[in-house]
Scaffold this motif. Structure first.
Motif, PDB file in Angstrom:
ATOM      1  N   ASP A  21      44.412 -55.896 -66.462  1.00 49.39           N
ATOM      2  CA  ASP A  21      45.638 -55.134 -66.773  1.00 49.39           C
ATOM      3  C   ASP A  21      46.774 -56.067 -67.178  1.00 49.39           C
ATOM      4  OD1 ASP A  21      44.339 -52.802 -66.250  1.00 49.39           O
ATOM      5  OD2 ASP A  21      45.089 -52.605 -64.190  1.00 49.39           O
ATOM      6  N   ILE A  22      46.947 -57.166 -66.442  1.00 48.43           N
ATOM      7  CA  ILE A  22      48.037 -58.096 -66.768  1.00 48.43           C
ATOM      8  C   ILE A  22      47.765 -58.789 -68.094  1.00 48.43           C
ATOM      9  CG2 ILE A  22      49.195 -60.225 -66.026  1.00 48.43           C
ATOM     10  CD1 ILE A  22      48.784 -59.341 -63.156  1.00 48.43           C
ATOM     11  N   GLU A  23      46.492 -59.166 -68.311  1.00 53.92           N
ATOM     12  CA  GLU A  23      46.156 -59.810 -69.583  1.00 53.92           C
ATOM     13  C   GLU A  23      46.378 -58.854 -70.756  1.00 53.92           C
ATOM     14  OE1 GLU A  23      42.199 -61.240 -69.272  1.00 53.92           O
ATOM     15  OE2 GLU A  23      42.730 -62.929 -67.962  1.00 53.92           O
ATOM     16  N   PHE A  24      45.974 -57.576 -70.570  1.00 54.19           N
ATOM     17  CA  PHE A  24      46.149 -56.582 -71.625  1.00 54.19           C
ATOM     18  C   PHE A  24      47.644 -56.374 -71.919  1.00 54.19           C
ATOM     19  CE2 PHE A  24      46.857 -52.177 -72.924  1.00 54.19           C
ATOM     20  CZ  PHE A  24      46.085 -52.128 -74.078  1.00 54.19           C
ATOM     21  N   HIS A  25      48.464 -56.305 -70.877  1.00 60.74           N
ATOM     22  CA  HIS A  25      49.900 -56.101 -71.071  1.00 60.74           C
ATOM     23  C   HIS A  25      50.543 -57.298 -71.774  1.00 60.74           C
ATOM     24  CE1 HIS A  25      54.194 -55.910 -69.852  1.00 60.74           C
ATOM     25  NE2 HIS A  25      53.990 -54.597 -70.052  1.00 60.74           N
ATOM     26  N   ALA A  26      50.097 -58.531 -71.441  1.00 61.78           N
ATOM     27  CA  ALA A  26      50.633 -59.729 -72.089  1.00 61.78           C
ATOM     28  C   ALA A  26      50.317 -59.732 -73.567  1.00 61.78           C
ATOM     29  CB  ALA A  26      50.073 -60.990 -71.414  1.00 61.78           C
ATOM     30  N   ILE A  58      52.493 -56.876 -75.407  1.00 57.99           N
ATOM     31  CA  ILE A  58      53.909 -57.176 -75.668  1.00 57.99           C
ATOM     32  C   ILE A  58      54.077 -58.504 -76.402  1.00 57.99           C
ATOM     33  CG2 ILE A  58      54.662 -55.898 -73.612  1.00 57.99           C
ATOM     34  CD1 ILE A  58      55.117 -58.613 -72.243  1.00 57.99           C
ATOM     35  N   ASP A  59      52.969 -59.189 -76.671  1.00 58.25           N
ATOM     36  CA  ASP A  59      53.016 -60.506 -77.322  1.00 58.25           C
ATOM     37  C   ASP A  59      53.958 -61.414 -76.550  1.00 58.25           C
ATOM     38  OD1 ASP A  59      52.715 -62.623 -78.966  1.00 58.25           O
ATOM     39  OD2 ASP A  59      53.321 -61.613 -80.818  1.00 58.25           O
ATOM     40  N   LEU A  60      53.542 -61.727 -75.338  1.00 57.45           N
ATOM     41  CA  LEU A  60      54.391 -62.410 -74.373  1.00 57.45           C
ATOM     42  C   LEU A  60      54.950 -63.728 -74.907  1.00 57.45           C
ATOM     43  CD1 LEU A  60      55.550 -62.601 -71.526  1.00 57.45           C
ATOM     44  CD2 LEU A  60      53.400 -63.640 -70.788  1.00 57.45           C
ATOM     45  N   GLU A  61      54.111 -64.522 -75.551  1.00 58.87           N
ATOM     46  CA  GLU A  61      54.579 -65.820 -76.039  1.00 58.87           C
ATOM     47  C   GLU A  61      55.686 -65.664 -77.084  1.00 58.87           C
ATOM     48  OE1 GLU A  61      53.893 -68.718 -74.849  1.00 58.87           O
ATOM     49  OE2 GLU A  61      52.587 -67.789 -73.349  1.00 58.87           O
ATOM     50  N   TYR A  62      55.501 -64.674 -77.958  1.00 59.11           N
ATOM     51  CA  TYR A  62      56.525 -64.434 -78.995  1.00 59.11           C
ATOM     52  C   TYR A  62      57.832 -63.956 -78.362  1.00 59.11           C
ATOM     53  CZ  TYR A  62      59.040 -62.196 -82.811  1.00 59.11           C
ATOM     54  OH  TYR A  62      60.006 -61.815 -83.701  1.00 59.11           O
ATOM     55  N   VAL A  63      57.720 -63.057 -77.365  1.00 57.29           N
ATOM     56  CA  VAL A  63      58.911 -62.525 -76.703  1.00 57.29           C
ATOM     57  C   VAL A  63      59.687 -63.648 -76.028  1.00 57.29           C
ATOM     58  CG1 VAL A  63      59.723 -61.085 -74.802  1.00 57.29           C
ATOM     59  CG2 VAL A  63      58.017 -60.199 -76.396  1.00 57.29           C
TER      60      VAL A  63
END
Length: 429
Positions: free
Chosen positions: A214-219, A222-227
């Motif tokens: 779930d956490i990996e899917f959410h990252a 939302i494109d965590l690195e870009y954010v």
């Protein structure tokens, strides 16, 4: 009499000429004679007499026609004419008065009567001339006073407008400054907080490399690195925007300085920069033309003791006119043509050769100003703009501020097709 009056006697009878000439000469007058109307008209072209004694019945041009021609000429129309005649017909006398005679002497004449009438009309003419001179002098004084009153009224109105504008601008700048300061301070704190959060997140990623699907899917979602990267950039952009707003606020406060009571030492370049900031919306690119380039060539100059608020008004007027000039030069040219040969306003500050004055030169590359227009550009209410686009007060008031309030000079030089340059020279102290 300090200067003898000249009397022209016109009569075709030599005996009459001799008698009248002798009587007038003995009375202190200078006498000129003519034996007919034609010679009299030629003689007055060279020397204007103070009075003319004119015989009515003469060969060739009679007295009536001679008088009519004298009164038709601007040079001789005010010379009093006294007819000398043996005619006693009332109709002839009325005719003489109608064409401009001031009196009649009936032949045969008495010397004392002639002298009395001549003396009276000479005095009346001199009094009339003195009255005209007094009226002309008084009219000139009143006209000058009226012009000064109008100029003072317009200056008061302009000062009131500038004062109101200054108060408004200062108030707006103050209101802008408070929230901008709040935002600017919070951006810095937010940036520090975000750095802590990112550091904590990186630490969490290191300690828990497998957090769950779930956490990996959410990252990924939302494109965590870009954010994380983009958030830092957004905060940096917001900080730059706040700096820009703070600069605008500072420029507004600088421009709105009144300083009307006492001169203060001020940096002229700050006043110019604040004016350019206010006019930025007119300088930036538009649909019909690219941005107007402003080239600043500031040399090292000392502060000037001045009314900075008033000088800012001068800079505003002159730079606004320069913008109008280059805009007018853009009419009929394509966007590409203007890009190839851009509109420019060059502002130079320097010391005069004697190092006693600061010189500000504001030059545009517009169409220039013709000699006829240049002779009137500082005149009160003179403008070349269309109705509703200009009042003709800006440069007139600007010259008054520079020359009367600061003891400086405001001049213009221009060559048609090469633009115009306004030069402001201000004494340092």
């Amino acid at each position: 009499m300090s200067e003898a009056e000249l009397i022209l006697v016109v009569d075709d009878t030599p005996a009459n000429l001799d008698v009248i000439s002798e009587a007038l000469t003995d009375a202190g007058y200078e006498v000129a004679i003519a034996i007919d109307g034609e010679r009299a008209l030629k003689q007055v072209q060279y020397t204007l007499p103070s009075l003319i004694l004119l015989d009515v019945m003469m060969p060739g041009i009679n007295g009536f026609e001679t008088c009519r021609r004298l009164k038709a000429s601007p040079a001789t129309k005010d010379i009093p004419v006294i007819f000398m005649t043996a005619l006693s017909d009332t109709a002839d006398k009325i005719k003489g008065f109608q064409i401009g005679a001031v009196d009649y002497i009936t032949k045969p004449f008495e010397e004392m009567e002639v002298l009395a009438r001549v003396n009276t009309h000479i005095k009346l003419r001199n009094l009339h001339k003195e009255l005209e001179q007094h009226v002309a002098s008084r009219t000139a004084e009143l006209t000058s006073a009226l012009a000064q009153v109008k100029q003072s009224q317009l200056q008061l109105i302009q000062n009131e407008k500038m004062s109101a504008l200054g108060n408004l601008v200062a108030g707006v700048a103050h209101e802008i400054n408070n929230p901008v300061g709040f935002i600017y301070g919070n951006i810095k704190e937010l940036n520090l907080a975000l750095q802590d959060i990112v550091e904590h997140l990186r630490l969490y990623q290191q300690e828990c490399p497998n957090p769950g699907k779930d956490i990996e899917f959410h990252a990924v979602n939302i494109d965590l690195e870009y954010v994380l990267q983009d958030t830092a950039k957004m905060l940096s952009s917001m900080e730059i925007g706040c700096d820009r707003l703070r600069n605008i606020s500072t420029s507004l406060r600088t421009f709105s300085r009144a300083d009307t009571a006492v001169k203060v030492l001020a940096n002229i370049c700050d006043g110019i920069d604040s004016t350019l900031m206010i006019l930025q919306h007119r300088l930036k690119a538009q649909d019909t033309r690219p941005e107007i380039q402003v080239l600043k060539e500031y040399k090292d100059i000392p502060p000037v003791k001045c009314y900075l608020g008033q000088l800012n008004q001068v800079f505003m007027n002159v730079i606004s006119n320069a913008i109008d000039a280059v805009n007018e030069c853009s009419y009929g040219r394509s966007y590409h043509d203007i890009e190839a040969s851009p509109n420019k306003i060059t502002i130079t500050t320097e010391l005069s050769e004697d190092r006693q004055r600061v010189v500000v030169k504001i030059k545009d590359n517009g169409k220039g100003i013709s000699q006829d227009v240049k002779a009137h550009i500082f005149d009160h209410l003179f403008t070349t703009k269309l109705v509703g686009e200009g009042t003709g007060l800006g440069l007139s008031i600007s010259r008054q501020i520079v020359e009367e309030m600061h003891g400086g000079t405001l001049t213009c030089s221009s060559v048609l097709g090469e633009g115009a340059q306004f030069t402001i020279a201000l004494p340092i102290d």
